[in-house]
Design a protein around this motif. Structure first.
Motif, PDB file in Angstrom:
ATOM      1  N   GLN A   1      11.805  36.335  45.240  1.00  0.00           N
ATOM      2  CA  GLN A   1      13.189  35.908  45.439  1.00  0.00           C
ATOM      3  C   GLN A   1      13.132  34.631  46.276  1.00  0.00           C
ATOM      4  O   GLN A   1      12.607  34.648  47.389  1.00  0.00           O
ATOM      5  CB  GLN A   1      13.979  36.991  46.167  1.00  0.00           C
ATOM      6  CG  GLN A   1      15.398  36.605  46.497  1.00  0.00           C
ATOM      7  CD  GLN A   1      16.126  37.771  47.127  1.00  0.00           C
ATOM      8  OE1 GLN A   1      16.176  38.860  46.563  1.00  0.00           O
ATOM      9  NE2 GLN A   1      16.679  37.560  48.311  1.00  0.00           N
ATOM     10  N   LEU A   2      13.616  33.538  45.731  1.00  0.00           N
ATOM     11  CA  LEU A   2      13.661  32.257  46.428  1.00  0.00           C
ATOM     12  C   LEU A   2      15.109  31.974  46.806  1.00  0.00           C
ATOM     13  O   LEU A   2      15.976  31.930  45.939  1.00  0.00           O
ATOM     14  CB  LEU A   2      13.139  31.135  45.539  1.00  0.00           C
ATOM     15  CG  LEU A   2      11.701  31.287  45.034  1.00  0.00           C
ATOM     16  CD1 LEU A   2      11.379  30.201  44.031  1.00  0.00           C
ATOM     17  CD2 LEU A   2      10.726  31.258  46.191  1.00  0.00           C
ATOM     18  N   SER A   3      15.350  31.791  48.095  1.00  0.00           N
ATOM     19  CA  SER A   3      16.697  31.480  48.571  1.00  0.00           C
ATOM     20  C   SER A   3      16.672  30.090  49.181  1.00  0.00           C
ATOM     21  O   SER A   3      15.788  29.771  49.979  1.00  0.00           O
ATOM     22  CB  SER A   3      17.165  32.516  49.579  1.00  0.00           C
ATOM     23  OG  SER A   3      17.234  33.795  48.964  1.00  0.00           O
ATOM     24  N   LEU A   4      17.663  29.268  48.810  1.00  0.00           N
ATOM     25  CA  LEU A   4      17.722  27.875  49.223  1.00  0.00           C
ATOM     26  C   LEU A   4      18.948  27.611  50.081  1.00  0.00           C
ATOM     27  O   LEU A   4      20.024  28.156  49.806  1.00  0.00           O
ATOM     28  CB  LEU A   4      17.768  26.964  47.997  1.00  0.00           C
ATOM     29  CG  LEU A   4      16.474  26.733  47.220  1.00  0.00           C
ATOM     30  CD1 LEU A   4      15.864  28.007  46.693  1.00  0.00           C
ATOM     31  CD2 LEU A   4      16.712  25.761  46.089  1.00  0.00           C
ATOM     32  N   SER A   5      18.782  26.729  51.058  1.00  0.00           N
ATOM     33  CA  SER A   5      19.882  26.408  51.965  1.00  0.00           C
ATOM     34  C   SER A   5      20.925  25.497  51.334  1.00  0.00           C
ATOM     35  O   SER A   5      22.086  25.512  51.738  1.00  0.00           O
ATOM     36  CB  SER A   5      19.338  25.752  53.232  1.00  0.00           C
ATOM     37  OG  SER A   5      18.673  24.537  52.918  1.00  0.00           O
ATOM     38  N   ASP A   6      20.514  24.695  50.358  1.00  0.00           N
ATOM     39  CA  ASP A   6      21.425  23.732  49.738  1.00  0.00           C
ATOM     40  C   ASP A   6      21.197  23.699  48.240  1.00  0.00           C
ATOM     41  O   ASP A   6      20.256  24.317  47.731  1.00  0.00           O
ATOM     42  CB  ASP A   6      21.191  22.327  50.315  1.00  0.00           C
ATOM     43  CG  ASP A   6      21.629  22.233  51.762  1.00  0.00           C
ATOM     44  OD1 ASP A   6      22.842  22.330  52.005  1.00  0.00           O
ATOM     45  OD2 ASP A   6      20.758  22.076  52.639  1.00  0.00           O
TER      46      ASP A   6
END
Length: 162
Positions: free
Chosen positions: A97-102
């Motif tokens: 699971q890759l979560s990005l800030s922007d």
């Protein structure tokens, strides 16, 4: 009568906006509390870094036209945007699971091929977290590619789905 209608409309509109803001991070399809805990202390990273599952990094991105992608990004990045690549070892169960800030496009490449995401959740009302994408992969080496970012920095959390 006009003032009453306008005032009622203003009250209804502000209530709707408040409800949307309250939803914030809870509007994701899955919890993002781990990312919220990891992002503030995320160490700096450059393109080419090795990512560790269970941690986050704060990427210093490069001009996208200077990044050497393993395969061309699935979505062609606009001129003037930023990107990076990173290595990661996928756990034996094969889920990331890759979560990005922007906002940015992210691809995962394994065995020279882009792997389609298995699930996606994006929210514009969650401070500090813009999207979270899940992938089903084979255990072992993979390359993560980020492209099309409008800013030169991007926090990324690499987790296994809860």
């Amino acid at each position: 009568m006009k003032k009453v209608v306008i005032s009622l409309f203003a009250i209804l509109a502000s209530t709707g906006f408040a409800a949307a803001a309250d939803a914030g991070c809870d509007a994701f399809k899955w919890p993002v509390t781990r990312e919220q805990a990891l992002f503030p202390a995320a160490p700096a990273a450059q393109s080419g870094a090795t990512l560790t599952v269970g941690q986050a990094v704060d990427f210093s991105l490069e001009a996208v036209d200077t990044v050497s992608f393993e395969v061309p990004p699935e979505r062609a990045p606009a001129a003037g945007t930023f990107g990076a690549t990173a290595n990661v070892t996928v756990p034996p169960d094969g889920e990331l699971q890759l979560s990005l800030s922007d906002e940015a496009w992210n691809d995962v490449v394994q065995d020279g091929k882009t792997v389609k995401s298995s699930a996606f959740s994006g929210v514009k009302t969650c401070p500090g977290i813009r999207k979270s994408v899940r992938f089903k992969l084979a255990g072992g080496a993979a390359i993560v590619q980020f492209s099309g970012a409008k800013k030169a920095d991007l926090r990324v959390a690499v987790l296994t789905p809860e």
